[in-house]
Design a protein around this motif. Sequence first.
Motif, PDB file in Angstrom:
ATOM      1  N   VAL A 338     -12.736  -2.244   2.826  1.00 37.05           N
ATOM      2  CA  VAL A 338     -11.932  -1.610   1.775  1.00 37.05           C
ATOM      3  C   VAL A 338     -12.601  -1.815   0.421  1.00 37.05           C
ATOM      4  N   GLN A 339     -13.052  -3.048   0.172  1.00 34.68           N
ATOM      5  CA  GLN A 339     -13.687  -3.350  -1.116  1.00 34.68           C
ATOM      6  C   GLN A 339     -14.970  -2.547  -1.296  1.00 34.68           C
ATOM      7  N   LEU A 340     -15.728  -2.368  -0.211  1.00 34.22           N
ATOM      8  CA  LEU A 340     -16.961  -1.583  -0.291  1.00 34.22           C
ATOM      9  C   LEU A 340     -16.653  -0.134  -0.669  1.00 34.22           C
ATOM     10  N   GLN A 341     -15.645   0.455  -0.027  1.00 32.00           N
ATOM     11  CA  GLN A 341     -15.307   1.849  -0.321  1.00 32.00           C
ATOM     12  C   GLN A 341     -14.778   2.001  -1.747  1.00 32.00           C
ATOM     13  N   LYS A 342     -14.025   1.029  -2.228  1.00 35.03           N
ATOM     14  CA  LYS A 342     -13.555   1.076  -3.617  1.00 35.03           C
ATOM     15  C   LYS A 342     -14.737   1.002  -4.585  1.00 35.03           C
ATOM     16  N   PHE A 343     -15.703   0.161  -4.250  1.00 36.52           N
ATOM     17  CA  PHE A 343     -16.901   0.037  -5.077  1.00 36.52           C
ATOM     18  C   PHE A 343     -17.650   1.370  -5.135  1.00 36.52           C
ATOM     19  N   LEU A 344     -17.773   2.036  -3.965  1.00 36.42           N
ATOM     20  CA  LEU A 344     -18.484   3.311  -3.913  1.00 36.42           C
ATOM     21  C   LEU A 344     -17.767   4.388  -4.731  1.00 36.42           C
ATOM     22  N   ILE A 345     -16.433   4.363  -4.711  1.00 32.63           N
ATOM     23  CA  ILE A 345     -15.677   5.330  -5.520  1.00 32.63           C
ATOM     24  C   ILE A 345     -15.926   5.080  -7.004  1.00 32.63           C
ATOM     25  N   GLU A 346     -15.874   3.801  -7.388  1.00 27.73           N
ATOM     26  CA  GLU A 346     -16.054   3.459  -8.807  1.00 27.73           C
ATOM     27  C   GLU A 346     -17.464   3.772  -9.298  1.00 27.73           C
ATOM     28  N   GLN A 347     -18.447   3.627  -8.433  1.00 30.74           N
ATOM     29  CA  GLN A 347     -19.838   3.868  -8.828  1.00 30.74           C
ATOM     30  C   GLN A 347     -20.207   5.346  -8.827  1.00 30.74           C
ATOM     31  N   SER A 348     -19.328   6.182  -8.286  1.00 31.31           N
ATOM     32  CA  SER A 348     -19.622   7.611  -8.204  1.00 31.31           C
ATOM     33  C   SER A 348     -19.496   8.261  -9.577  1.00 31.31           C
ATOM     34  N   MET A 350     -17.662  10.854 -10.164  1.00 31.58           N
ATOM     35  CA  MET A 350     -16.436  11.650 -10.170  1.00 31.58           C
ATOM     36  C   MET A 350     -15.616  11.387 -11.430  1.00 31.58           C
ATOM     37  N   ASP A 351     -14.835  12.408 -11.850  1.00 34.94           N
ATOM     38  CA  ASP A 351     -13.937  12.193 -12.983  1.00 34.94           C
ATOM     39  C   ASP A 351     -12.720  11.398 -12.520  1.00 34.94           C
ATOM     40  N   ASP A 352     -11.875  10.984 -13.455  1.00 39.86           N
ATOM     41  CA  ASP A 352     -10.747  10.098 -13.129  1.00 39.86           C
ATOM     42  C   ASP A 352      -9.752  10.746 -12.173  1.00 39.86           C
ATOM     43  N   VAL A 353      -9.513  12.032 -12.356  1.00 37.99           N
ATOM     44  CA  VAL A 353      -8.558  12.727 -11.478  1.00 37.99           C
ATOM     45  C   VAL A 353      -9.079  12.748 -10.043  1.00 37.99           C
ATOM     46  N   THR A 354     -10.361  13.062  -9.893  1.00 38.20           N
ATOM     47  CA  THR A 354     -10.965  13.102  -8.549  1.00 38.20           C
ATOM     48  C   THR A 354     -10.981  11.714  -7.925  1.00 38.20           C
ATOM     49  N   LYS A 355     -11.274  10.684  -8.732  1.00 36.99           N
ATOM     50  CA  LYS A 355     -11.252   9.312  -8.214  1.00 36.99           C
ATOM     51  C   LYS A 355      -9.861   8.942  -7.700  1.00 36.99           C
ATOM     52  N   GLU A 356      -8.844   9.344  -8.459  1.00 36.08           N
ATOM     53  CA  GLU A 356      -7.469   9.043  -8.044  1.00 36.08           C
ATOM     54  C   GLU A 356      -7.174   9.682  -6.689  1.00 36.08           C
ATOM     55  N   ARG A 357      -7.647  10.926  -6.496  1.00 39.28           N
ATOM     56  CA  ARG A 357      -7.444  11.607  -5.218  1.00 39.28           C
ATOM     57  C   ARG A 357      -8.186  10.888  -4.100  1.00 39.28           C
ATOM     58  N   GLU A 474       3.191   1.925   8.358  1.00 41.61           N
ATOM     59  CA  GLU A 474       4.381   2.444   9.042  1.00 41.61           C
ATOM     60  C   GLU A 474       5.375   3.080   8.067  1.00 41.61           C
ATOM     61  N   GLY A 475       5.012   3.130   6.783  1.00 40.26           N
ATOM     62  CA  GLY A 475       5.875   3.766   5.793  1.00 40.26           C
ATOM     63  C   GLY A 475       7.058   2.929   5.369  1.00 40.26           C
ATOM     64  N   LEU A 476       7.042   1.623   5.677  1.00 36.33           N
ATOM     65  CA  LEU A 476       8.146   0.726   5.317  1.00 36.33           C
ATOM     66  C   LEU A 476       7.926   0.091   3.951  1.00 36.33           C
ATOM     67  N   LEU A 477       6.778   0.354   3.359  1.00 34.43           N
ATOM     68  CA  LEU A 477       6.398  -0.183   2.060  1.00 34.43           C
ATOM     69  C   LEU A 477       5.350   0.770   1.493  1.00 34.43           C
ATOM     70  N   GLN A 478       5.286   0.900   0.187  1.00 36.92           N
ATOM     71  CA  GLN A 478       4.318   1.810  -0.413  1.00 36.92           C
ATOM     72  C   GLN A 478       3.261   1.061  -1.206  1.00 36.92           C
ATOM     73  N   SER A 479       2.030   1.602  -1.185  1.00 34.31           N
ATOM     74  CA  SER A 479       0.949   1.110  -2.027  1.00 34.31           C
ATOM     75  C   SER A 479       0.610   2.223  -3.007  1.00 34.31           C
ATOM     76  N   VAL A 480       0.868   1.990  -4.293  1.00 36.32           N
ATOM     77  CA  VAL A 480       0.773   3.048  -5.297  1.00 36.32           C
ATOM     78  C   VAL A 480      -0.306   2.711  -6.312  1.00 36.32           C
ATOM     79  N   GLY A 481      -1.136   3.696  -6.659  1.00 31.26           N
ATOM     80  CA  GLY A 481      -2.167   3.476  -7.666  1.00 31.26           C
ATOM     81  C   GLY A 481      -3.545   3.623  -7.088  1.00 31.26           C
ATOM     82  N   GLY A 482      -4.545   3.580  -7.958  1.00 26.03           N
ATOM     83  CA  GLY A 482      -5.914   3.817  -7.539  1.00 26.03           C
ATOM     84  C   GLY A 482      -6.670   2.571  -7.187  1.00 26.03           C
ATOM     85  N   ARG A 483      -7.526   2.125  -8.109  1.00 32.05           N
ATOM     86  CA  ARG A 483      -8.403   0.997  -7.817  1.00 32.05           C
ATOM     87  C   ARG A 483      -7.618  -0.292  -7.604  1.00 32.05           C
TER      88      ARG A 483
END
Length: 714
Positions: A338-348, A350-357, A474-483
């Motif tokens: 997960v941390q690796l993929q977050k790092f790759l998103i941040e290093q890209s 992409m603009d902020d809207v695309t990163k959020e997506r 399982e949808g019993l809790l939400q994770s909201v936000g980007g990085r």
Amino acid sequence: MFNQPEKILQSYFGYASFRPGQKKVIDHILHKRHTLAIMPTGGGKSLCYQIPGLIMDGTAIIISPLISLMKDQVDALLSLGISATFINSSLSNSEQQKRLKEIKTGRYQFVYVAPERFESGLFLHTIQSIPISFVAFDEAHCISQWGHDFRPSYRLIVPILKQLHHIDTYVALTATATEAVISDIQELLDIHPEHIVNTGFKRENLSFHVVKGKDKRNYLRHFLEKRTEESGIIYAATRKQVDGIYEWLRREGYSVGKYHAGLSENERQRAQTQFVHDETNLMIATNAFGMGIDKSNVRFVIHYAMPMNIESYYQEAGRAGRDGEPSDCILLYSPQDVQLQKFLIEQSMMDDVTKEREYEHLQAMINYCHTHSCLASYILQYFNDLEAIEACETCSNCTYRKEKIDITEEAQMILSCVKRMDERYGISLTAKVLRGSKDKKVRELGFTKLSTYGLLSHYTERDITERIQFLIAEGLLQSVGGRYPTLKLNAKSVEVLKGKRHVTMYAAPIPTVETADYYYDLFMELRQLRKQIADEMAVPPYVLFSDATLKDMCRYLPKTEEEFLQIKGVGERKYEQYGEAFLKRIALWHASYPDKKARIQITDHRRTNDSSPKKDTRSSHMISYDLFKSGKTLKEIAIIRDLSLMTIVNHIFKAYQEGHTVIWDIFFTEEEETLVLEKQREIDERRLKPLKEALPEEYSYTKIKAILVKHSLI
């Protein structure tokens, strides 16, 4: 014209009927309607334009962003006596000029081209001077700005084509498309809603598995020991990871190649060719490899690290089992992914809207790794393929469910902790509070004073994190936000907190290998023959026959031309070219093993083009019982059905309770039976665990349970 598709399907491609959706797409094209086809990988998309291309007047232009796929598809068409060529950057200028002149003469029924050809005035002039039957966009998701593999240069072709007024039919084909991508392609190519053919994304021959908490190299070692003769792809997240796995497996003696963007074009091309031609069994690669690789006999795809999104994962995993044979898609998960993929998103870039997506897509991928629902259904739900959703019974979550663990109380503690932390923090800090960590941040924020502090101190922080991830999945809790996402309660969270909803988890081990229902030694001989002929023709082996077709030869043991033509995937053209050589090899093998009989008798229904496995209408426990009655051991049944040994034992017990005959004595000796009964009288009559502890170590639960059932003590 409209009656010809079935005849061509049979004589050229060796199938008696179309797969779902194929005939509809073909009819749309023959009626010159702009068409969009969404079909799963291996679903037969190429036939949808190849058959109309053989019927209609003019040249079919197939646009593909994949150089390797062009050559493979042209080779396959040429092997059937169909005139086809390709033009891309792999050709010299003189060779390109030669082929353009031949195109002008109308020599080819099919021309495969790369998108950059449309930047060439000479190419555009050439196709303007010839009749065009239609233009097909392969891997059409690449033209959509909402696609996971968007290529702006591919999209720019569309306005250029619309200026060429003699082209009146466009066909777009893809295996992966969300609702947004479908809508975008539809608008771009002026496709009427009634001319969209979506057969869904379901691949019934694929078994999906998520493996967590295992040492990845140990897992690979044990897995590959059982798959030494099979083709597979292992995807890694970085070039460094690819190099490391490649060197390790090469030292271990495996036939292996590697592919990533850090290699030269020649090195990549050589590795790809060796893999496609069955000269190496394993390909270790980054996601730079694979799109458009038409190798049909990839038996497994392993992701050594979690990809960034479901679209990429399903496309890469879908390179397994294109021939319709059972294949495994395995994801080896660790939290570091997960941390690796977050790092790759941040290093890209992409603009902020695309990163959020991208973060939203990443969260869906994380949820896939932690859900305990059916994995195949999770993917179908993601693509909004709601009609196909049902438990697959083959993924790790469906197949390996052992006992249910009720974690309602722990879930309430987690949700209560999120609430008391004001729903402002993420997974890591929440897990630390529940664990009772002395972490500096926990102390500074005053969380040691919370009533939920240390409530789950008997668990490791990793175990708590796993449970939080499960609740999110399982949808019993939400994770909201980007990085830096935060945890939020929802309506289902409230139901759990109020005790109106129970929460359970399952345990899931590693997939096993399926026992072959065909003559494996003959299959290996036919593979060798196929490779020999393919090398002489300088084409990939699957161009001759797929593994699925070879396996059917090894099930039915055809003796005559008539019988051979009834094998699915064998058409008249292929029989004329290769039939006699394969019939001769089968006859030689049969002469060496005259007692071997065909596993299944040939019927006229075997040549269907539908590769989907047929559903068994028997209940699960009766399938196991029938195998048991036929002489299979419990262990063999467990391997064949990809279930745990205890599950098979329970199936046999259930059949026994329904009145079916079971000879229990095959489970144990008379001495063992006596000892168990003696010990059982000393201990609580209904509990197996104390009884197991009182007996010698070699007494398995299976054996003990069988003895007790025989004497009606359980």
